[in-house]
Enzyme design. Structure first.
Site, PDB file in Angstrom:
ATOM      1  N   TYR A  39       0.917  -1.292  -0.035  1.00  0.00           N
ATOM      2  CA  TYR A  39       0.383  -0.075   0.218  1.00  0.00           C
ATOM      3  C   TYR A  39       0.761   0.949  -0.170  1.00  0.00           C
ATOM      4  CZ  TYR A  39      -4.291   3.150   1.117  1.00  0.00           C
ATOM      5  OH  TYR A  39      -4.245   4.764   1.004  1.00  0.00           O
ATOM      6  N   LYS A 123     -26.932   1.560  19.402  1.00  0.00           N
ATOM      7  CA  LYS A 123     -26.672   3.126  19.589  1.00  0.00           C
ATOM      8  C   LYS A 123     -25.214   3.286  20.416  1.00  0.00           C
ATOM      9  CE  LYS A 123     -28.406   6.833  22.454  1.00  0.00           C
ATOM     10  NZ  LYS A 123     -27.258   7.119  23.237  1.00  0.00           N
ATOM     11  N   GLU A 182     -21.065   7.985  13.823  1.00  0.00           N
ATOM     12  CA  GLU A 182     -21.179   8.603  15.374  1.00  0.00           C
ATOM     13  C   GLU A 182     -19.070   8.228  15.012  1.00  0.00           C
ATOM     14  OE1 GLU A 182     -23.814   9.356  18.599  1.00  0.00           O
ATOM     15  OE2 GLU A 182     -21.893   8.062  19.027  1.00  0.00           O
ATOM     16  N   CYS A 413       4.477  -5.611  53.139  1.00  0.00           N
ATOM     17  CA  CYS A 413       3.060  -6.845  53.849  1.00  0.00           C
ATOM     18  C   CYS A 413       2.049  -6.195  54.921  1.00  0.00           C
ATOM     19  CB  CYS A 413       3.023  -7.907  53.734  1.00  0.00           C
ATOM     20  SG  CYS A 413       1.451  -9.131  53.433  1.00  0.00           S
TER      21      CYS A 413
HETATM   22  S1  IVH Z   1     -30.269   7.260  15.094  1.00  0.00           S
HETATM   23  C1  IVH Z   1     -33.395  12.380  15.993  1.00  0.00           C
HETATM   24  N1  IVH Z   1     -29.250   6.002  15.641  1.00  0.00           N
HETATM   25  O1  IVH Z   1     -27.610   8.725  19.975  1.00  0.00           O
HETATM   26  C2  IVH Z   1     -32.003  11.080  16.144  1.00  0.00           C
HETATM   27  N2  IVH Z   1     -28.655   7.657  16.906  1.00  0.00           N
HETATM   28  O2  IVH Z   1     -30.110  10.603  21.191  1.00  0.00           O
HETATM   29  C3  IVH Z   1     -31.999  10.131  15.156  1.00  0.00           C
HETATM   30  N3  IVH Z   1     -26.165   7.339  18.343  1.00  0.00           N
HETATM   31  O3  IVH Z   1     -26.105  11.382  19.985  1.00  0.00           O
HETATM   32  C4  IVH Z   1     -30.597   9.548  15.763  1.00  0.00           C
HETATM   33  N4  IVH Z   1     -25.982   5.744  18.003  1.00  0.00           N
HETATM   34  O4  IVH Z   1     -25.418  10.133  17.386  1.00  0.00           O
HETATM   35  C5  IVH Z   1     -29.045   6.975  15.964  1.00  0.00           C
HETATM   36  N5  IVH Z   1     -27.359   3.798  15.913  1.00  0.00           N
HETATM   37  C6  IVH Z   1     -27.775   4.739  16.292  1.00  0.00           C
HETATM   38  C7  IVH Z   1     -27.431   5.823  17.186  1.00  0.00           C
HETATM   39  C8  IVH Z   1     -27.457   7.256  16.960  1.00  0.00           C
HETATM   40  C9  IVH Z   1     -25.683   6.441  18.286  1.00  0.00           C
HETATM   41  C10 IVH Z   1     -26.884   8.742  18.873  1.00  0.00           C
HETATM   42  C11 IVH Z   1     -26.455   9.573  17.958  1.00  0.00           C
HETATM   43  C12 IVH Z   1     -27.400  11.011  19.119  1.00  0.00           C
HETATM   44  C13 IVH Z   1     -27.929  10.093  19.804  1.00  0.00           C
HETATM   45  C14 IVH Z   1     -29.601  10.339  19.624  1.00  0.00           C
END
Ligand code: IVH
Length: 669
Positions: A39, A123, A182, A413
């Protein structure tokens, strides 16, 4: 002339495409195709062509990921479509309430549905970021900020290799596509990165946030960040699917990493089940999550449901139990283990972490206290993960009042006052006194544990109580316990006293291997104990073992052999052991099946395994005579790789180490 130019241009275009493909396979698909060296060679070729032909530099050239000067401050960016937050459901019950609210709202709008189709994803516990693509090219990266306005971190996000500078699908030139997701550290990347920090970050999330918000993007470029997409924001001249689940698939097709779990579920019961499964799999994931995001799948229904002030009605965060909390460090005490290791223990103001009250947590060793800069009186971060012992992972320095005190690691100890010692290549201080009461207490606990004598009712608390009341002094003395003594103990009913005596008697029927394992000799685990038992046949032969004989025993390392020999030579140990044997053990012949299929083989593990945890894999390898090491070197025999492997994968590939997956592993077994 024209031809030369156009062929150079062509060459540059080809190299950019090639390098971006390799990078995508490596960083997004986690399926590397070429070595680092190859690479780098192509990259340098591109760099030199670009240097001589700057007008041909393409915006998505990998050379454009690094390079601009530090900023004075971040510019503010307005989000055309606000970045909202989600309301939380803390358990299955609250997910039911969410489902009810959704149905009631839809019913009012004359959409009566018996079951709703939901999507569910992880999440991510990272930092929310918006990426804006114009005609398929990345033109802006921004943090969430207050949801209406964020900070322009375009230069910084460009350094993140899993973010494509150009979308991997043909899109209209006049299209605007905003991807939301994220930025985070994969666990493996975080561990390696944090180990090198003078002041380590408390957790991957803080590290991600700190790394992304660097005014000098060259600093961000040195941080191994990843990006995972979870939704769309502003969209122009580009058609989106009619449901969220397909939108996630589309995000993946556009060139992004997405949640490892992305499910489509009809009905509430299945949804709650999926939530529970996701919580259980949490510790095995390559990234940290704090819950799942549940959303109504159909775009049509989402539009009817609409938004409340700050959050959509169609989505909710199903939060897992927190695994991390802050609390006050009241004191640091020292625990002396079975083999004399001194472990500093944080005595904490009790705090609920993941549904369990935590008042003590490990601080590992002296070096870790220094590395984290922990002082008594600090507000500290406590973390627990699955079954692992809770640990202090960091300090909140901003909450210091000035009266916090440094902890001085003891030179003696704390139990027997023997001078403690430390080997040069170890981080652990040890009490050298085999008769130290703390060590003896831990030895009794070990002897009574499941893999050894398995004495029901003789756990940690009971052993401590018996020592406190001076009813026992060593392993052998547990077999001298009398009913009259036991019933005098606080909260000890006659029945429990009798049960304990019965369990003690039953424990005398034991296999030789379990008995030897129970002695708690350093480096003698279950497998070594089995090998020894098989070799000596009867316990009396134990005392006749000599050093050469031990070293020659297959699968016993030199260090273990030496330790064992020392143990056998020690007259006090011998006396104690003879005393124990005199309690009347009935040694059972047991089928000692010792597998050696991985004998002497060195394994390294990476990525997420599907059918077992890494710890389980480690146990299997060790039970079959192999070893598991932390990093790949030319001495590694196998890399057992799950999905989403870390950098170990590439290293193994470069060193031409055999890479096996779970299927290969089971076949070998
Ligand atoms: S959907 C209307 N999907 O969670 C917001 N959010 O309170 C719809 N987050 O800071 C967000 N993983 O960045 C969504 N798979 C996911 C997520 C995610 C993390 C975070 C998002 C935001 C908070 C929402």
């Amino acid at each position: 002339m024209f031809n030369v130019m156009s062929s150079t241009k062509q060459k540059i275009e080809n190299l950019v495409k090639k390098l971006n493909d390799y990078s995508y396979k490596y960083y997004v698909l986690s399926k590397p195709e070429i070595s680092d060296a190859k690479y780098d060679k192509l990259y340098r070729e591109l760099e030199s062509l670009e240097e001589n032909n700057p007008s041909f530099i393409l915006p998505d050239s990998p050379t454009q990921r690094v390079g601009s000067a530090p900023l004075e401050s971040f510019q503010s960016v307005k989000h055309v479509v606000p970045m909202l937050s989600l309301s939380n459901a803390m358990n299955g019950e609250e997910l039911r309430d969410f489902d009810k609210r959704v149905k009631n709202f839809l019913a009012k709008e004359e959409k009566d549905l018996e079951e709703i189709e939901y999507s569910l994803e992880h999440k991510f516990d990272g930092v929310a970021v918006s990426l804006l693509y114009k005609g398929g090219e990345l033109i802006q990266g921004a943090t969430r900020g207050d949801g209406a306005k964020g900070e322009n971190v375009t230069d910084n996000v460009k350094t993140i290799n899993s973010i494509p500078l150009k979308l991997r699908m043909e899109v209209p030139e006049n299209s605007i596509i905003e991807i939301r997701g994220e930025v985070l550290f994969l666990r493996d990347d975080f561990e390696k990165f944090n180990a090198k920090q003078v002041t380590p970050f408390a957790n991957p999330r803080n590290a991600a946030s700190g790394s992304l918000r660097q005014l000098d993007m060259r600093v961000t470029a040195t941080r191994p960040l990843s990006f995972f997409g979870y939704g769309f924001g502003q969209i122009e001249n580009f058609e989106l699917p009619n449901n969220h689940h397909d939108s996630i698939k589309l995000i993946s097709e556009l060139g992004f990493k997405i949640s490892k779990r992305s499910s489509k579920i009809k009905g509430l019961d299945k949804l709650v089940k999926e939530f529970e499964i996701a919580e259980q799999e949490r510790d095995g994931l390559p990234y940290e999550v704090d819950g799942v995001v549940v959303q109504v799948n159909s775009v049509e229904l989402r539009e009817i449901l609409g938004f409340r002030e700050r959050s959509p009605r169609f989505a909710i965060a199903g939060k897992f139990q927190a695994q991390e909390e802050t609390t006050k460090l009241l004191d640091i005490t020292i625990q002396v283990g079975r083999t004399g290791a001194l472990t500093p223990v944080a005595e904490l103001e009790p705090v609920q972490v993941g549904g369990v009250t935590v008042s003590r947590a490990t601080l590992h060793n002296e070096e870790e206290i220094e590395r984290k800069g922990v002082k008594i009186g600090d507000i500290v971060i406590v973390k627990r993960q699955g079954d692992v012992i809770p640990a202090v992972t960091g300090v909140i320095e901003s909450l210091r009042k000035g009266d916090e005190k440094d902890f001085i690691f003891p030179k003696n100890c704390p139990i027997c006052e023997a001078k403690v010692s430390k080997k040069e290549d170890e981080a652990v201080w040890r009490c050298p006194n085999d008769l130290c009461l703390a060590q003896v207490e831990q030895k009794v606990i070990h002897f009574a544990s499941k893999g050894a004598a398995d004495i029901d009712g003789l756990g940690q608390k009971m052993v401590a109580l018996l020592f406190k009341h001076k009813l026992i002094t060593d392993i052998a003395s547990i077999y001298d316990l009398k009913f009259e003594d036991l019933v005098k103990l606080p909260r000890m009913a006659e029945l429990s006293a009798n049960n304990l005596l019965k369990a003690l008697d039953e424990s005398k029927k034991i296999s030789l291997a379990k008995f030897i394992f129970g002695l708690g000799i350093r480096h003698v685990g279950e497998r070594t104990a089995k090998i020894l038992a098989k070799h000596i046949g009867v316990i009396d032969n134990f005392f006749n073992l000599n050093e050469e004989e031990l070293i020659e025993l297959k699968d016993i390392g030199e260090e273990t052999a030496k330790g064992l020999y020392e143990y056998i030579q020690n007259t006090e140990n011998k006396e104690n052991l003879l005393n124990l044997i005199s309690k009347g053990f009935r040694f059972e012949k047991e089928e000692e099946n010792i597998s050696s299929i991985f004998s002497g083989k060195k394994f390294v593990l990476t990525g997420t395994l599907q059918n077992m945890t890494r710890n389980e894999a480690k146990k299997i390898i060790e039970e079959n005579g192999g070893k598991v090491l932390g990093s790949v070197s030319k001495n590694t025999d196998y890399l057992l790789s799950g999905s989403d492997p870390g950098s170990k994968f590439k290293k193994a590939k470069d060193l031409k180490i055999e890479i096996i997956d779970e299927k290969d592993f089971s076949e070998m077994l």
